[in-house]
Write a protein that holds these residues in place. Structure first.
Motif, PDB file in Angstrom:
ATOM      1  N   GLN A  10       0.869  -1.165   0.000  1.00  0.00           N
ATOM      2  CA  GLN A  10       0.000   0.000   0.000  1.00  0.00           C
ATOM      3  C   GLN A  10       0.900   1.207   0.000  1.00  0.00           C
ATOM      4  O   GLN A  10       1.752   1.355   0.877  1.00  0.00           O
ATOM      5  CB  GLN A  10      -0.915   0.004   1.225  1.00  0.00           C
ATOM      6  CG  GLN A  10      -1.907   1.132   1.200  1.00  0.00           C
ATOM      7  CD  GLN A  10      -2.934   1.016   2.317  1.00  0.00           C
ATOM      8  OE1 GLN A  10      -2.951   0.054   3.078  1.00  0.00           O
ATOM      9  NE2 GLN A  10      -3.800   2.007   2.421  1.00  0.00           N
ATOM     10  N   GLY A  11       0.729   2.076  -1.002  1.00  0.00           N
ATOM     11  CA  GLY A  11       1.570   3.251  -1.081  1.00  0.00           C
ATOM     12  C   GLY A  11       1.557   3.864  -2.466  1.00  0.00           C
ATOM     13  O   GLY A  11       0.724   3.533  -3.297  1.00  0.00           O
ATOM     14  N   PRO A  12       2.525   4.735  -2.731  1.00  0.00           N
ATOM     15  CA  PRO A  12       2.568   5.437  -4.014  1.00  0.00           C
ATOM     16  C   PRO A  12       3.090   4.542  -5.133  1.00  0.00           C
ATOM     17  O   PRO A  12       3.780   3.550  -4.887  1.00  0.00           O
ATOM     18  CB  PRO A  12       3.544   6.587  -3.745  1.00  0.00           C
ATOM     19  CG  PRO A  12       4.467   6.032  -2.711  1.00  0.00           C
ATOM     20  CD  PRO A  12       3.599   5.155  -1.833  1.00  0.00           C
ATOM     21  N   ALA A  13       2.727   4.915  -6.358  1.00  0.00           N
ATOM     22  CA  ALA A  13       3.193   4.169  -7.525  1.00  0.00           C
ATOM     23  C   ALA A  13       3.205   5.091  -8.739  1.00  0.00           C
ATOM     24  O   ALA A  13       2.605   6.159  -8.725  1.00  0.00           O
ATOM     25  CB  ALA A  13       2.285   2.986  -7.791  1.00  0.00           C
ATOM     26  N   THR A  14       3.890   4.646  -9.776  1.00  0.00           N
ATOM     27  CA  THR A  14       3.860   5.311 -11.070  1.00  0.00           C
ATOM     28  C   THR A  14       3.298   4.316 -12.066  1.00  0.00           C
ATOM     29  O   THR A  14       3.684   3.148 -12.066  1.00  0.00           O
ATOM     30  CB  THR A  14       5.274   5.746 -11.501  1.00  0.00           C
ATOM     31  OG1 THR A  14       5.836   6.566 -10.481  1.00  0.00           O
ATOM     32  CG2 THR A  14       5.231   6.531 -12.800  1.00  0.00           C
ATOM     33  N   ALA A  20       2.112   7.121 -22.321  1.00  0.00           N
ATOM     34  CA  ALA A  20       1.966   8.107 -21.248  1.00  0.00           C
ATOM     35  C   ALA A  20       2.555   7.590 -19.947  1.00  0.00           C
ATOM     36  O   ALA A  20       2.819   6.413 -19.784  1.00  0.00           O
ATOM     37  CB  ALA A  20       0.490   8.448 -21.031  1.00  0.00           C
ATOM     38  N   GLU A  21       2.767   8.498 -19.018  1.00  0.00           N
ATOM     39  CA  GLU A  21       3.223   8.152 -17.677  1.00  0.00           C
ATOM     40  C   GLU A  21       2.372   8.946 -16.695  1.00  0.00           C
ATOM     41  O   GLU A  21       2.198  10.140 -16.859  1.00  0.00           O
ATOM     42  CB  GLU A  21       4.686   8.532 -17.510  1.00  0.00           C
ATOM     43  CG  GLU A  21       5.227   8.295 -16.131  1.00  0.00           C
ATOM     44  CD  GLU A  21       6.689   8.686 -16.010  1.00  0.00           C
ATOM     45  OE1 GLU A  21       7.037   9.195 -14.930  1.00  0.00           O
ATOM     46  OE2 GLU A  21       7.450   8.513 -16.952  1.00  0.00           O
ATOM     47  N   VAL A  22       1.842   8.291 -15.699  1.00  0.00           N
ATOM     48  CA  VAL A  22       1.021   8.952 -14.694  1.00  0.00           C
ATOM     49  C   VAL A  22       1.589   8.622 -13.321  1.00  0.00           C
ATOM     50  O   VAL A  22       1.746   7.454 -12.990  1.00  0.00           O
ATOM     51  CB  VAL A  22      -0.451   8.473 -14.759  1.00  0.00           C
ATOM     52  CG1 VAL A  22      -1.252   9.071 -13.621  1.00  0.00           C
ATOM     53  CG2 VAL A  22      -1.073   8.846 -16.089  1.00  0.00           C
ATOM     54  N   ASP A  63      -3.475  -2.057 -20.694  1.00  0.00           N
ATOM     55  CA  ASP A  63      -2.243  -2.700 -20.243  1.00  0.00           C
ATOM     56  C   ASP A  63      -1.265  -1.624 -19.816  1.00  0.00           C
ATOM     57  O   ASP A  63      -1.076  -0.624 -20.525  1.00  0.00           O
ATOM     58  CB  ASP A  63      -1.646  -3.553 -21.362  1.00  0.00           C
ATOM     59  CG  ASP A  63      -2.494  -4.778 -21.679  1.00  0.00           C
ATOM     60  OD1 ASP A  63      -3.161  -5.287 -20.753  1.00  0.00           O
ATOM     61  OD2 ASP A  63      -2.486  -5.216 -22.839  1.00  0.00           O
ATOM     62  N   VAL A  64      -0.666  -1.808 -18.659  1.00  0.00           N
ATOM     63  CA  VAL A  64       0.230  -0.813 -18.080  1.00  0.00           C
ATOM     64  C   VAL A  64       1.423  -1.503 -17.429  1.00  0.00           C
ATOM     65  O   VAL A  64       1.461  -2.720 -17.296  1.00  0.00           O
ATOM     66  CB  VAL A  64      -0.499   0.047 -17.016  1.00  0.00           C
ATOM     67  CG1 VAL A  64      -1.649   0.830 -17.630  1.00  0.00           C
ATOM     68  CG2 VAL A  64      -0.980  -0.807 -15.860  1.00  0.00           C
ATOM     69  N   VAL A  65       2.374  -0.693 -17.009  1.00  0.00           N
ATOM     70  CA  VAL A  65       3.457  -1.136 -16.137  1.00  0.00           C
ATOM     71  C   VAL A  65       3.334  -0.315 -14.871  1.00  0.00           C
ATOM     72  O   VAL A  65       3.174   0.905 -14.926  1.00  0.00           O
ATOM     73  CB  VAL A  65       4.837  -0.924 -16.785  1.00  0.00           C
ATOM     74  CG1 VAL A  65       5.952  -1.218 -15.793  1.00  0.00           C
ATOM     75  CG2 VAL A  65       4.978  -1.798 -18.030  1.00  0.00           C
TER      76      VAL A  65
END
Length: 105
Positions: A10-14, A20-22, A63-65
């Motif tokens: 649980q926490g921050p992510a990219t 794109a990048e969010v 689909d993302v990373v």
């Protein structure tokens, strides 16, 4: 019958896509477990509601990373819940640290 313990993050992510990048500046909550039937680690969770993520994914799935301070992994974002949170799923190596133990036969 559940013989596995769930692990999680649980926490921050990219979140990255091909175009794109969010940076998810709010909570990402993930859980996972090793499934002995197929021999893979299954992980899942929710990305907290965020207009940038909604714009990135649109309707349907994407689909993302996902990258956290603990790792990076391919995933799929889909299924928006009534609170605007997207479901995230992946298999194999998760984007968070997991305990490993020797296989027992």
């Amino acid at each position: 019958m559940s013989d596995h313990d769930e692990e999680g993050y649980q926490g921050p992510a990219t979140i990255y896509t091909a175009d794109a990048e969010v940076a998810v500046k709010i909570e990402l909550e993930l859980r996972g477990y090793f499934q002995p039937i197929d021999g893979r680690y299954h992980w899942y969770g929710r990305v907290a509601a965020d207009p940038a993520v909604t714009e990135l994914v649109g309707k349907g799935k994407k689909d993302v990373v996902i990258r956290t301070p603990e790792g990076e992994a391919a995933a799929t974002l889909s299924d928006v819940d009534p609170w605007g949170r997207f479901r995230v799923t992946g298999t194999s190596r998760p984007p968070f640290a997991i305990e490993t133990s020797p296989a027992q036969g």
